[in-house]
Scaffold this motif. Sequence first.
Motif, PDB file in Angstrom:
ATOM      1  N   ASP A  13      35.078  40.973  40.091  1.00 16.36           N
ATOM      2  CA  ASP A  13      34.117  39.955  40.564  1.00 16.36           C
ATOM      3  C   ASP A  13      34.163  38.687  39.708  1.00 16.36           C
ATOM      4  O   ASP A  13      33.318  37.808  39.852  1.00 16.36           O
ATOM      5  N   GLY A  14      35.107  38.620  38.794  1.00 21.05           N
ATOM      6  CA  GLY A  14      35.315  37.363  38.069  1.00 21.05           C
ATOM      7  C   GLY A  14      34.489  37.184  36.808  1.00 21.05           C
ATOM      8  O   GLY A  14      34.636  36.176  36.109  1.00 21.05           O
ATOM      9  N   ARG A  15      33.650  38.160  36.489  1.00 18.27           N
ATOM     10  CA  ARG A  15      32.866  38.017  35.243  1.00 18.27           C
ATOM     11  C   ARG A  15      33.792  38.120  34.025  1.00 18.27           C
ATOM     12  O   ARG A  15      33.531  37.527  32.977  1.00 18.27           O
ATOM     13  N   ILE A  16      34.882  38.887  34.220  1.00 18.93           N
ATOM     14  CA  ILE A  16      35.896  38.983  33.149  1.00 18.93           C
ATOM     15  C   ILE A  16      37.176  38.322  33.668  1.00 18.93           C
ATOM     16  O   ILE A  16      37.642  38.660  34.768  1.00 18.93           O
ATOM     17  N   ASN A  17      37.706  37.362  32.910  1.00 12.35           N
ATOM     18  CA  ASN A  17      38.992  36.746  33.304  1.00 12.35           C
ATOM     19  C   ASN A  17      40.124  37.648  32.839  1.00 12.35           C
ATOM     20  O   ASN A  17      40.881  37.317  31.916  1.00 12.35           O
ATOM     21  N   GLY A  18      40.186  38.839  33.444  1.00 11.95           N
ATOM     22  CA  GLY A  18      41.180  39.820  33.014  1.00 11.95           C
ATOM     23  C   GLY A  18      41.589  40.735  34.151  1.00 11.95           C
ATOM     24  O   GLY A  18      40.940  40.750  35.206  1.00 11.95           O
ATOM     25  N   THR A  19      42.679  41.456  33.900  1.00 13.23           N
ATOM     26  CA  THR A  19      43.197  42.449  34.855  1.00 13.23           C
ATOM     27  C   THR A  19      43.504  43.728  34.083  1.00 13.23           C
ATOM     28  O   THR A  19      44.145  43.657  33.032  1.00 13.23           O
ATOM     29  N   VAL A  20      43.080  44.858  34.602  1.00 13.96           N
ATOM     30  CA  VAL A  20      43.444  46.129  33.963  1.00 13.96           C
ATOM     31  C   VAL A  20      44.867  46.466  34.413  1.00 13.96           C
ATOM     32  O   VAL A  20      45.116  46.684  35.599  1.00 13.96           O
ATOM     33  N   VAL A  21      45.799  46.479  33.467  1.00 17.13           N
ATOM     34  CA  VAL A  21      47.218  46.681  33.825  1.00 17.13           C
ATOM     35  C   VAL A  21      47.695  48.101  33.545  1.00 17.13           C
ATOM     36  O   VAL A  21      48.751  48.521  34.017  1.00 17.13           O
ATOM     37  N   ALA A  22      46.909  48.865  32.769  1.00 18.49           N
ATOM     38  CA  ALA A  22      47.300  50.254  32.476  1.00 18.49           C
ATOM     39  C   ALA A  22      46.081  51.035  31.979  1.00 18.49           C
ATOM     40  O   ALA A  22      45.208  50.459  31.334  1.00 18.49           O
ATOM     41  N   VAL A  23      46.052  52.314  32.308  1.00 20.08           N
ATOM     42  CA  VAL A  23      45.013  53.219  31.794  1.00 20.08           C
ATOM     43  C   VAL A  23      45.715  54.343  31.055  1.00 20.08           C
ATOM     44  O   VAL A  23      46.680  54.931  31.557  1.00 20.08           O
ATOM     45  N   VAL A  24      45.257  54.615  29.838  1.00 23.72           N
ATOM     46  CA  VAL A  24      45.831  55.658  28.993  1.00 23.72           C
ATOM     47  C   VAL A  24      44.785  56.744  28.813  1.00 23.72           C
ATOM     48  O   VAL A  24      43.600  56.444  28.613  1.00 23.72           O
ATOM     49  N   SER A  25      45.217  57.998  28.897  1.00 23.63           N
ATOM     50  CA  SER A  25      44.278  59.102  28.674  1.00 23.63           C
ATOM     51  C   SER A  25      44.973  60.285  28.027  1.00 23.63           C
ATOM     52  O   SER A  25      46.172  60.496  28.203  1.00 23.63           O
TER      53      SER A  25
END
Length: 212
Positions: free
Chosen positions: A23-35
């Motif tokens: 929604d644009g509150r963060i100027n970011g993209t999640v590119v990977a999730v590690v678990s």
Amino acid sequence: ARLAVFVSGGGSNFKAIHAACLDGRINGTVVAVVSDVPSCGGVAYAREHGIPTLTYPIAKKGEFQGQGLTAEQLVDGLRNTHKADYVLLAGYLKLIPPELCRAFPRAMLNIHPGLLPSFGGKGYYGERVHKAVIASGARFSGPTVHFVDEEFDTGPILAQRVVPVFPTDTPKQLAARVLREEHQVYPHCVAALCDGRIAWREDGIPILWEAK
Ligand code: GRF
């Protein structure tokens, strides 16, 4: 900015951050999730949203035995394949390898469900934090967002929120009250990180500048 998120459980903080990216509150993209837990809710959510998932560390036992990346492969993957700018620990329960700390200086955050430096460090995670807070008679608790160094929960504090602790609280009631605040303060910190709105005091304490 490009974000890598580490989860071990339900991933509610990851979901809150992801929603804020969408929604644009963060100027970011999640590119990977590690678990460390390929079957956890956070990984399932990542898969549903087409976000690549990595397993770290290599599972010693159980159904995923032998699967996973070495620390070197993890750092290489995050830096060179996914080109992450920042690493966000969100309910991740294993220790971060020193190689990763060195690869992301002043670029890795964690959220802890207590007011560090109290009620933190090895062994203080999840409900154990809330049990210790209630047992101590403390009247306030709340989440801490801090930069990650090579120990558990000891890096420089960036932000905290406060919630009341009622002497009648059960750990679950306090956990829920703290978690609600986590979902506010973590996206707020990540937005500042992505916008470059964090300055550093000469004694190593970070300062978050609010958006105009
Ligand atoms: C939260 O209490 C968080 O503070 C701690 O892990 C718990 C679960 O987080 N680090 P999540 O729901 O998996 O984001």
